[in-house]
Enzyme design. Sequence first.
Site, PDB file in Angstrom:
ATOM      1  N   ILE A 471       0.849  -1.255  -0.111  1.00 29.20           N
ATOM      2  CA  ILE A 471       0.167  -0.309  -0.071  1.00 29.20           C
ATOM      3  C   ILE A 471       0.658   1.075   0.085  1.00 29.20           C
ATOM      4  O   ILE A 471       0.774   2.118   0.512  1.00 29.20           O
ATOM      5  CB  ILE A 471      -1.150   0.388   1.281  1.00 29.20           C
ATOM      6  CG1 ILE A 471      -0.168   0.305   2.826  1.00 29.20           C
ATOM      7  CG2 ILE A 471      -1.382  -1.473   1.079  1.00 29.20           C
ATOM      8  CD1 ILE A 471      -1.214  -0.028   3.758  1.00 29.20           C
ATOM      9  N   GLN A 663       8.448   6.346   5.465  1.00 29.94           N
ATOM     10  CA  GLN A 663       7.150   6.063   6.893  1.00 29.94           C
ATOM     11  C   GLN A 663       7.302   6.734   7.498  1.00 29.94           C
ATOM     12  O   GLN A 663       6.112   7.779   8.219  1.00 29.94           O
ATOM     13  CB  GLN A 663       7.216   4.559   7.388  1.00 29.94           C
ATOM     14  CG  GLN A 663       6.773   3.573   6.092  1.00 29.94           C
ATOM     15  CD  GLN A 663       5.340   4.202   4.952  1.00 29.94           C
ATOM     16  OE1 GLN A 663       4.792   3.196   5.911  1.00 29.94           O
ATOM     17  NE2 GLN A 663       5.347   3.874   4.373  1.00 29.94           N
ATOM     18  N   GLU A 730       2.430   2.813  11.556  1.00 30.42           N
ATOM     19  CA  GLU A 730       1.523   3.764  12.501  1.00 30.42           C
ATOM     20  C   GLU A 730       2.343   4.806  13.172  1.00 30.42           C
ATOM     21  O   GLU A 730       1.955   5.793  13.835  1.00 30.42           O
ATOM     22  CB  GLU A 730       0.751   2.381  12.375  1.00 30.42           C
ATOM     23  CG  GLU A 730       0.105   2.008  11.344  1.00 30.42           C
ATOM     24  CD  GLU A 730      -1.304   1.028  11.740  1.00 30.42           C
ATOM     25  OE1 GLU A 730      -1.916   2.070  12.176  1.00 30.42           O
ATOM     26  OE2 GLU A 730      -1.594   0.324  11.180  1.00 30.42           O
TER      27      GLU A 730
END
Length: 763
Positions: A471, A663, A730
């Site tokens: 993703i 990220q 995350e």
Amino acid sequence: MTPLDMPMKHGDAGDGASIGQRLSRHDGKLKITGSADYALERQFEHAAYAVLVPATIGAGRIVSVDTAAALSAGAILVLTPEDDLGLAQATTFTGQRPEGAFLPLPHEIRFDGQSVALVVAESLEAATEAARRIKVTYEAAPVTASLVQTPEDAGTVGEQFNVAWGDAQAAYADAPVKIEADYHTPREYHAAMEPHGLIAKWDGDRLTVWQPSQWVHAMARNYSDWFGIPMEDVRVVSPYVGGGFGSKGFNYGWEALVPAAARRLGRPVKLALSRPQNFNLYGGRASTRQTLKLGATKDGMLQSILLTGASETSTYGVWPEQVGAATPLMYGTPNYRGQQRIVQVNTVTPGALRGPGKAPSAFGIESAMDELAYAVGIDPLEIRLRNQPDHDRMSNKPWSTRRLREALTEGAAAFGWDKRPMAPRSMRDGHQLIGWGVATGTFPVIRNYGEAEIRVTAEGRVEVVSGATDIGQGTYTVLAQTAADAFGVPVDEVSVRLGDSSLPGSPVAGGSKLAGVMTGAVHKAATAAREELIGLALTHPDSPFHGIEANTLELKGGRLTPPRADAPNVTVAELLRAIGRDGLTVRRDTLPEDMQSPEERKRAWTTMTTAQGPTVGDYSQHSWCAHFAEVRVDEDFGTVRVSRIVSAFDCGLLYNPKLVESQWQGGIIMGIGMALFEEGLVDARNGRVVNNNLGDYLVPTNADVPEIQVISVGIPDTNASLLGGKGVGEVGIVGVAPAIANAVFHATGKRVRDLPITLEKLI
């Protein structure tokens, strides 16, 4: 050669092991050249186009749907609540299979924007016009639009979120220093560049769906359940995803309408949601509120934390945004009590959005800790260092690795924190007030099971095959690196195929777990393939190595090499030709031996039932971070700009630092959005999202993003994963918003406890 089969490129990697190297991403060139094969970009002859018709009330019932004008305007099919689609309930992500029929177009209206009809036409323009002509008659009911309309004691207590140790109430009452404050976060929405949607095509009783997906196997099972066909007759294809962030991990009811329409018409049907529909046909982050009480000694040592909170959910489903997800983990208080309520409102069921639970939880506790620092006159960095816990009090287990102290100290050194004056409004540059703030964050290590296949071709190339998805986090890249290292070949001789439910099983690309799960599966499969190849070289009668003493061959650089200089030295391709093989295939999974039945394997790939939390085993395992933010606030206008961020992370071994830093930076940018921009505005009369577009729902742009420095302080943690990595995707967002809010207080002396921080809250 298709994009799925494109080989890895060396990028800027050096010689030797590729894990830990800063390789450029596999899909980078494909994306910037337009070659990446996104699911919704597929073209089919005779395809029809679908448009969903939204409800225009927030609660009530559909009395009738008039389709005559739509059919006269060119619609070739209209599905309404009166249509019996013959669908069954699907297995939930927790593994339950409800009984009865599934009605993707119910008569009951639960939220504004809910789908009330599907219109199909020969073109998108014709379908859009026909959908506009649908006339729906409603019987309206009262609406509870949002969490802010509900009282403090609304909803039900989520017993599973009750956490307590010691006597928090008594310790708070006795504490010489007390902090009590309320903190609020609004609804936040996914704003991925790629919209949700799908293309459905039937070939007899076999269904293929092209759909952006974070979890192709679970989606395949849902379509199988809905339509009552074997899962092996369903294929979900999602080679690339243009942003997921949690929203593309699960199916939503309206998706069942597209295969139903395709089956009735006998032709492919395509649906892509409009941008406004991306705000109300699947859930983002729920609005939350929390009250925190901190009791401490005069030297800033915590004695008690009391948390009461609430998050909103829909009237028909439950998704709690856990406001206590991070709170009990961050600091070493001897007394703690946390409680959360779940409040039903007329909205689509909320869902996962990067750092679910942990991001709003960190906003509360990290803001409160800053308030405590000022109440006792201790530097906000120092008070965090003083209160670091020596173990996880919730599970009473030791940390596997917790280098948060190192993240705080190294981040502070890089930021220059020692030059920060304590007093608010003590730093300025002309009309700009300057503030520095700090906050910390965490995200749990979630483990699961995965499956991978290694194929060695006749040409000696290595191919990694799995249904795992990429993703944007770099699955293609890190799996190629893993296989290259385990198999002893250069990384540019490894190809990777992903994103197809017909390939070996994988869990969801979510919860920052996929890299840890799938590098383990690929390492296991590649090591087994390597050993099988060496075994064939030593034992096959036609092998040039036949008869050589066992365990003396090396596979390095794509060549099989014995220790003796006068012995044969051949490539893998030459060996395969010699023994008459056109390749070999090895599949391995990380399932326990007692979970090998077909149904257990399917359950492992298609539900969350086998996911393991951070305290399964002997340790408590988490990623950690510390953020240092500088803001500049215009003294006259109250506008806030983030001018600098330094963040330090403990995420274990970094499989590819270049991708990891990307990220982290992406998460930090989303944290800037959480702090300063993002807020779903809801009409109190009907629950309608009024800023359901990217002109009015604000997200950070290039002009809003400052210099961001990221630092790794982690060490390999083999309790967390086979290769020692912990989640990176995350954790980056967690703690950014309170770091900025704390910096705004330092700049202005005004404490904003209700996100986002806007100029009217400062002037």
